[in-house]
Design a protein around this motif. Structure first.
Motif, PDB file in Angstrom:
ATOM      1  N   ALA A  69       0.981  -1.150   0.112  1.00 23.54           N
ATOM      2  CA  ALA A  69      -0.111   0.249   0.023  1.00 23.54           C
ATOM      3  C   ALA A  69       0.652   1.286  -0.075  1.00 23.54           C
ATOM      4  CB  ALA A  69      -0.823   0.007   1.061  1.00 23.54           C
ATOM      5  N   TRP A  70       1.942   1.184   0.565  1.00 21.55           N
ATOM      6  CA  TRP A  70       2.841   2.319   0.798  1.00 21.55           C
ATOM      7  C   TRP A  70       3.506   2.628  -0.463  1.00 21.55           C
ATOM      8  CZ3 TRP A  70       0.154   2.375   5.014  1.00 21.55           C
ATOM      9  CH2 TRP A  70       0.323   3.471   5.911  1.00 21.55           C
ATOM     10  N   GLY A  71       3.752   1.470  -1.376  1.00 20.05           N
ATOM     11  CA  GLY A  71       4.354   1.554  -2.592  1.00 20.05           C
ATOM     12  C   GLY A  71       5.858   2.059  -2.577  1.00 20.05           C
ATOM     13  N   GLY A  72       6.694   1.652  -1.759  1.00 16.78           N
ATOM     14  CA  GLY A  72       8.213   2.011  -1.746  1.00 16.78           C
ATOM     15  C   GLY A  72       8.289   3.255  -0.764  1.00 16.78           C
ATOM     16  N   GLU A  73       7.494   3.827  -0.361  1.00 20.97           N
ATOM     17  CA  GLU A  73       7.583   4.884   0.616  1.00 20.97           C
ATOM     18  C   GLU A  73       8.038   4.581   2.048  1.00 20.97           C
ATOM     19  OE1 GLU A  73       7.600   8.232  -0.264  1.00 20.97           O
ATOM     20  OE2 GLU A  73       7.399   7.713  -2.272  1.00 20.97           O
ATOM     21  N   ALA A  74       8.709   5.281   2.834  1.00 22.64           N
ATOM     22  CA  ALA A  74       8.953   4.784   4.255  1.00 22.64           C
ATOM     23  C   ALA A  74       7.781   4.557   4.842  1.00 22.64           C
ATOM     24  CB  ALA A  74       9.921   5.836   4.975  1.00 22.64           C
ATOM     25  N   LEU A  75       7.890   3.230   5.674  1.00 21.43           N
ATOM     26  CA  LEU A  75       6.673   2.825   6.397  1.00 21.43           C
ATOM     27  C   LEU A  75       6.616   3.674   7.764  1.00 21.43           C
ATOM     28  CD1 LEU A  75       6.841  -1.056   6.089  1.00 21.43           C
ATOM     29  CD2 LEU A  75       5.839   0.918   4.558  1.00 21.43           C
ATOM     30  N   PRO A  76       5.436   3.733   8.176  1.00 22.70           N
ATOM     31  CA  PRO A  76       5.025   4.435   9.726  1.00 22.70           C
ATOM     32  C   PRO A  76       5.621   3.600  10.613  1.00 22.70           C
ATOM     33  CG  PRO A  76       3.001   3.384   8.927  1.00 22.70           C
ATOM     34  CD  PRO A  76       4.108   2.952   7.633  1.00 22.70           C
ATOM     35  N   PRO A  77       5.740   4.103  11.971  1.00 16.72           N
ATOM     36  CA  PRO A  77       6.215   3.239  13.036  1.00 16.72           C
ATOM     37  C   PRO A  77       5.155   2.327  13.206  1.00 16.72           C
ATOM     38  CG  PRO A  77       6.273   5.793  13.583  1.00 16.72           C
ATOM     39  CD  PRO A  77       5.563   5.531  12.272  1.00 16.72           C
ATOM     40  N   VAL A  78       5.839   1.049  13.581  1.00 19.08           N
ATOM     41  CA  VAL A  78       4.830  -0.241  13.740  1.00 19.08           C
ATOM     42  C   VAL A  78       5.232  -0.673  15.024  1.00 19.08           C
ATOM     43  CG1 VAL A  78       4.379  -2.593  13.089  1.00 19.08           C
ATOM     44  CG2 VAL A  78       4.816  -0.913  11.448  1.00 19.08           C
ATOM     45  N   ALA A  79       4.202  -1.117  15.700  1.00 11.68           N
ATOM     46  CA  ALA A  79       4.204  -1.884  17.184  1.00 11.68           C
ATOM     47  C   ALA A  79       4.115  -3.127  17.112  1.00 11.68           C
ATOM     48  CB  ALA A  79       3.476  -0.999  18.443  1.00 11.68           C
ATOM     49  N   PHE A  80       4.994  -3.948  17.496  1.00 11.07           N
ATOM     50  CA  PHE A  80       4.850  -5.424  17.511  1.00 11.07           C
ATOM     51  C   PHE A  80       4.433  -5.760  19.040  1.00 11.07           C
ATOM     52  CE2 PHE A  80       8.329  -5.404  14.322  1.00 11.07           C
ATOM     53  CZ  PHE A  80       7.699  -5.490  13.389  1.00 11.07           C
ATOM     54  N   LEU A  81       2.958  -6.195  19.269  1.00  8.41           N
ATOM     55  CA  LEU A  81       2.410  -6.507  20.495  1.00  8.41           C
ATOM     56  C   LEU A  81       2.672  -8.033  21.177  1.00  8.41           C
ATOM     57  CD1 LEU A  81      -1.066  -4.842  19.975  1.00  8.41           C
ATOM     58  CD2 LEU A  81       0.814  -3.735  20.848  1.00  8.41           C
ATOM     59  N   GLY A  82       3.477  -8.634  20.108  1.00 10.67           N
ATOM     60  CA  GLY A  82       3.945 -10.097  20.493  1.00 10.67           C
ATOM     61  C   GLY A  82       2.589 -10.929  21.081  1.00 10.67           C
ATOM     62  N   GLY A  83       1.586 -11.123  20.050  1.00 10.14           N
ATOM     63  CA  GLY A  83       0.281 -11.827  20.696  1.00 10.14           C
ATOM     64  C   GLY A  83       0.388 -13.200  20.010  1.00 10.14           C
ATOM     65  N   GLY A  84       1.548 -13.765  19.499  1.00 12.54           N
ATOM     66  CA  GLY A  84       1.432 -15.254  18.935  1.00 12.54           C
ATOM     67  C   GLY A  84       2.103 -16.072  19.646  1.00 12.54           C
ATOM     68  N   THR A  85       2.385 -17.247  19.294  1.00 15.48           N
ATOM     69  CA  THR A  85       2.997 -18.300  20.067  1.00 15.48           C
ATOM     70  C   THR A  85       4.385 -18.464  20.464  1.00 15.48           C
ATOM     71  OG1 THR A  85       3.215 -19.764  18.084  1.00 15.48           O
ATOM     72  CG2 THR A  85       0.941 -19.974  19.408  1.00 15.48           C
ATOM     73  N   MET A  86       5.086 -17.749  19.493  1.00 22.79           N
ATOM     74  CA  MET A  86       6.596 -17.462  19.569  1.00 22.79           C
ATOM     75  C   MET A  86       7.106 -16.134  19.725  1.00 22.79           C
ATOM     76  SD  MET A  86       7.936 -20.682  19.820  1.00 22.79           S
ATOM     77  CE  MET A  86       9.659 -20.151  19.668  1.00 22.79           C
ATOM     78  N   ASN A  87       6.519 -15.356  18.895  1.00 19.03           N
ATOM     79  CA  ASN A  87       6.913 -13.742  19.035  1.00 19.03           C
ATOM     80  C   ASN A  87       8.223 -13.501  18.683  1.00 19.03           C
ATOM     81  OD1 ASN A  87       3.991 -13.249  19.601  1.00 19.03           O
ATOM     82  ND2 ASN A  87       4.651 -14.134  21.617  1.00 19.03           N
ATOM     83  N   THR A  88       8.990 -14.540  17.900  1.00 16.01           N
ATOM     84  CA  THR A  88      10.441 -14.209  17.499  1.00 16.01           C
ATOM     85  C   THR A  88      10.773 -12.698  17.272  1.00 16.01           C
ATOM     86  OG1 THR A  88      10.716 -16.412  16.998  1.00 16.01           O
ATOM     87  CG2 THR A  88      12.337 -14.937  16.420  1.00 16.01           C
ATOM     88  N   ILE A  89       9.927 -12.112  16.408  1.00 22.24           N
ATOM     89  CA  ILE A  89      10.467 -10.943  15.918  1.00 22.24           C
ATOM     90  C   ILE A  89      10.094  -9.814  16.852  1.00 22.24           C
ATOM     91  CG2 ILE A  89       9.562  -9.029  14.130  1.00 22.24           C
ATOM     92  CD1 ILE A  89       8.803 -11.469  12.528  1.00 22.24           C
ATOM     93  N   ALA A  90       9.058  -9.639  17.632  1.00 25.51           N
ATOM     94  CA  ALA A  90       8.789  -8.909  18.551  1.00 25.51           C
ATOM     95  C   ALA A  90       9.962  -8.935  19.851  1.00 25.51           C
ATOM     96  CB  ALA A  90       7.494  -9.252  19.467  1.00 25.51           C
ATOM     97  N   ARG A  91      10.160  -9.974  20.124  1.00 25.54           N
ATOM     98  CA  ARG A  91      11.410 -10.411  21.280  1.00 25.54           C
ATOM     99  C   ARG A  91      12.770  -9.784  20.704  1.00 25.54           C
ATOM    100  NH1 ARG A  91       9.871 -15.457  21.899  1.00 25.54           N
ATOM    101  NH2 ARG A  91      11.590 -16.212  20.912  1.00 25.54           N
ATOM    102  N   SER A  92      12.890 -10.060  19.278  1.00 24.71           N
ATOM    103  CA  SER A  92      14.242  -9.454  18.610  1.00 24.71           C
ATOM    104  C   SER A  92      14.114  -7.921  18.856  1.00 24.71           C
ATOM    105  CB  SER A  92      14.256  -9.970  17.164  1.00 24.71           C
ATOM    106  OG  SER A  92      14.592 -11.156  17.100  1.00 24.71           O
ATOM    107  N   VAL A  93      13.164  -7.237  18.704  1.00 24.48           N
ATOM    108  CA  VAL A  93      13.269  -5.774  18.707  1.00 24.48           C
ATOM    109  C   VAL A  93      13.102  -5.115  20.243  1.00 24.48           C
ATOM    110  CG1 VAL A  93      12.646  -5.497  16.416  1.00 24.48           C
ATOM    111  CG2 VAL A  93      11.092  -5.642  18.225  1.00 24.48           C
ATOM    112  N   GLY A  94      13.115  -6.166  21.399  1.00 23.44           N
ATOM    113  CA  GLY A  94      13.152  -5.658  22.669  1.00 23.44           C
ATOM    114  C   GLY A  94      11.523  -5.636  23.416  1.00 23.44           C
TER     115      GLY A  94
END
Length: 220
Positions: free
Chosen positions: A16-41
């Motif tokens: 949707a953003w078509g190559g533009e810089a994305l807005p800030p995103v918050a990872f809430l970690g609502g899954g079973t492993m949440n590897t990505i959320a933990r990786s960013v603190g």
């Protein structure tokens, strides 16, 4: 959601953003492993993280943030982690049971133990794939790999920081190709736990901009 939700949502947002810089995103970690959320603190519950964001909505610029690059796969899929061979086969075995950290640790321990003794379960999870691998225009020497993985977050899961170089190389992925036997690889697993490079001569890794994989059949 968790890691899968990150992939699905950010793929849609990036298109949707078509190559533009994305807005800030918050990872809430609502899954079973949440590897990505933990990786960013992220270390709190989804409800706790959301409450913190809502309470601080007037001072979002003051929130702690970190920058990570998205990986683009096959032209229109976006995410932070990608893997073939052992990585994909591990996930297939993982989702055969009730997902969660205990299940993840059990599948890993069973696969490692079975590989050391040459068992059937280990062969299933660690069967190599035939791939030609080209990294930034340079063809890697081996033709069969236990896995080829790419990450723009350092943690692959369960504390294995296999993609550690991505943190210090903005705009690049960390690519990892494991060409040794499963038995030999089992004795290399202490390195990613310390965010250290592997030492086996048939394990290739490092930062890269473009990775091309070619196979003669469909693979997970």
């Amino acid at each position: 959601g968790g890691d899968g939700t990150c992939h699905q949502v950010l793929t849609a947002v990036a298109r949707a953003w078509g190559g533009e810089a994305l807005p800030p995103v918050a990872f809430l970690g609502g899954g079973t492993m949440n590897t990505i959320a933990r990786s960013v603190g992220v270390r709190t519950s989804p409800e706790g993280a959301l409450a913190y964001l809502v309470q601080g909505h007037d001072a979002l610029d003051a929130l702690q943030h970190t920058d990570r690059w998205l990986t683009r796969v096959d032209g229109d899929q976006y995410g932070f982690l990608f893997g073939t061979g052992m990585i994909a086969q591990y996930l297939e075995a993982y989702y055969e049971g009730e997902p969660g950290p205990l299940r993840a640790a059990w599948v890993l321990a069973r696969a490692v133990g079975s590989s050391i003794v040459g068992g059937a379960y280990g062969r299933r999870v660690t069967s190599p794939v035939a791939l030609d691998v080209e990294v930034d225009g340079v063809r890697w020497p081996l033709g069969e790999w236990l896995t080829v993985g790419v990450g723009t977050v350092d943690d692959l899961g369960l504390g294995f920081r296999a993609f550690h170089s991505c943190v210090h190389n903005p705009g690049k992925v960390h690519v990892l190709g494991v060409g040794c036997s499963a038995f030999a690889f089992a004795f290399q697993l202490h390195h990613p736990l310390r965010a250290e490079p592997f030492t086996h001569p048939d394990i290739h890794e490092g930062p890269a901009t473009r990775v091309v994989l070619r196979a003669d059949r469909p693979i997970p």
